[in-house]
Design an enzyme around this catalytic site. Structure first.
Site, PDB file in Angstrom:
ATOM      1  N   THR A 158       0.866  -1.177   0.000  1.00 49.38           N
ATOM      2  CA  THR A 158       0.000   0.000   0.000  1.00 49.38           C
ATOM      3  C   THR A 158       0.904   1.229   0.000  1.00 49.38           C
ATOM      4  O   THR A 158       2.079   1.133   0.334  1.00 49.38           O
ATOM      5  CB  THR A 158      -0.899   0.018   1.270  1.00 49.38           C
ATOM      6  OG1 THR A 158      -1.607  -1.216   1.346  1.00 49.38           O
ATOM      7  CG2 THR A 158      -1.891   1.151   1.268  1.00 49.38           C
ATOM      8  N   VAL A 187     -12.284  -6.234  -0.876  1.00 44.59           N
ATOM      9  CA  VAL A 187     -11.960  -4.866  -0.481  1.00 44.59           C
ATOM     10  C   VAL A 187     -11.344  -4.914   0.906  1.00 44.59           C
ATOM     11  O   VAL A 187     -11.905  -5.532   1.815  1.00 44.59           O
ATOM     12  CB  VAL A 187     -13.210  -3.964  -0.482  1.00 44.59           C
ATOM     13  CG1 VAL A 187     -12.870  -2.576   0.054  1.00 44.59           C
ATOM     14  CG2 VAL A 187     -13.786  -3.854  -1.894  1.00 44.59           C
ATOM     15  N   GLY A 188     -10.210  -4.280   1.071  1.00 43.10           N
ATOM     16  CA  GLY A 188      -9.545  -4.240   2.363  1.00 43.10           C
ATOM     17  C   GLY A 188      -9.818  -2.954   3.114  1.00 43.10           C
ATOM     18  O   GLY A 188     -10.838  -2.291   2.917  1.00 43.10           O
ATOM     19  N   THR A 208      -1.012   0.277   6.411  1.00 39.89           N
ATOM     20  CA  THR A 208      -0.531  -0.629   5.378  1.00 39.89           C
ATOM     21  C   THR A 208      -0.327  -1.996   5.998  1.00 39.89           C
ATOM     22  O   THR A 208       0.347  -2.137   7.012  1.00 39.89           O
ATOM     23  CB  THR A 208       0.793  -0.155   4.748  1.00 39.89           C
ATOM     24  OG1 THR A 208       1.346  -1.223   3.953  1.00 39.89           O
ATOM     25  CG2 THR A 208       1.808   0.283   5.789  1.00 39.89           C
TER      26      THR A 208
END
Length: 289
Positions: A158, A187-188, A208
């Site tokens: 990320t 989806v995170g 992240t």
């Protein structure tokens, strides 16, 4: 007083060389320092920093994203303006170069916080945002894992940035290609305010790591709430990462408060990050604590 901190992901592994990322992160910090010195807002600087990270292809976001199990590139991003707590996000966006710019457009040009999937892509097209075109030519396919081998588990990456501007405003922005080998539609935490991104009048945060764990503990928002309850920024940030670790997750986060203090804890092997202190000093680290 101005300050910022950015990250290029907590998936760094010691067997890899990150010289190119170190040079690039310093370049981004220097470019954003010039913007802050010229009076630009925290929100603008956070978005521009993340857009530079996306476009570089060096990180698992934007151009450097990896495909999902269906070989499609679904990208997520969000941002939050601490001065009024407006937020914008996109999830599972396909076909556009800058998810963070699309998230900014959602915030500025719609009554919504998040658009997802086909709706996000239609909106990006209607807003004239830059399409990818030829995916094979655009994506750098950093998606074989941070260690250049097929990834296992929730391998991740990320980018993000937190900014304090001269007017005392805070902002945060985050963008990702998600975990490697993810299921279509996954989806995170990145596009979810309070999970992967947060900014208010006290703190800005970008996460992240394995996003499922960040969602479960409301990681980014929890840092701010801990600070609001009296914890020091470093203590609050480390406490959230410790909680994620206790659940079995890994990753890290960056945080910046209204006094210019920074924190960047992680429990993975490394986390690519760089910062500009309130005293004007630039730092870049991958593995050092």
């Amino acid at each position: 007083m101005t300050a910022l901190i950015l990250h290029g992901g907590a998936g760094a592994r010691r067997e890899r060389n990150y010289d190119a990322e170190v040079v690039h992160m310093r370049e981004v910090v220097e470019a954003m320092r010039a913007r802050l010195d010229a009076g630009d807002s925290a929100l603008n600087v956070a978005v521009e920093a993340v857009a530079m990270l996306e476009a570089s292809g060096l990180y698992v976001a934007g151009r450097g994203a990896s495909p999902n199990l269906a070989q499609a590139y679904e990208l997520d991003a969000s941002l939050m303006d601490g001065s009024d707590q407006r937020a914008g996000a996109v999830a599972a966006l396909q076909g556009f170069k800058s998810p963070i710019r699309t998230a900014r457009a959602v915030m500025d040009r719609t009554p919504h916080v998040m658009l997802a999937g086909e709706g996000a892509a239609l909106f990006a097209h209607d807003q004239g945002l830059e399409p990818i075109g030829d995916e094979a030519a655009w994506f750098t396919h950093a998606g074989q894992g941070e260690d250049n081998h097929p990834p296992t588990g929730l391998s991740h990456g990320t980018v993000g940035c937190c900014v304090l501007d001269a007017q005392g405003r805070l902002a945060a922005a985050t963008s990702t290609g998600g975990v490697f080998g993810k299921m279509p539609g996954r989806v995170g935490d990145t596009p979810i305010p309070a999970a992967g991104t947060w900014a208010d009048g006290r703190v800005a945060v970008s996460g992240t790591g394995q996003g499922e764990y960040f969602i479960r503990v409301a990681a980014a928002g929890q840092v701010a709430w801990r600070v609001g309850s009296g914890q020091a920024l470093h203590e609050a940030a480390q406490g959230v990462i410790d909680q994620i670790g206790d659940l079995g997750g890994d990753g890290g986060l960056i945080a910046l408060d209204r006094d210019g203090n920074i924190a960047h804890p992680f429990n993975s092997q490394g986390m690519k990050r760089a910062w500009l202190t309130a005293a004007g000093e630039i730092g870049v680290e991958v593995f050092g604590r």
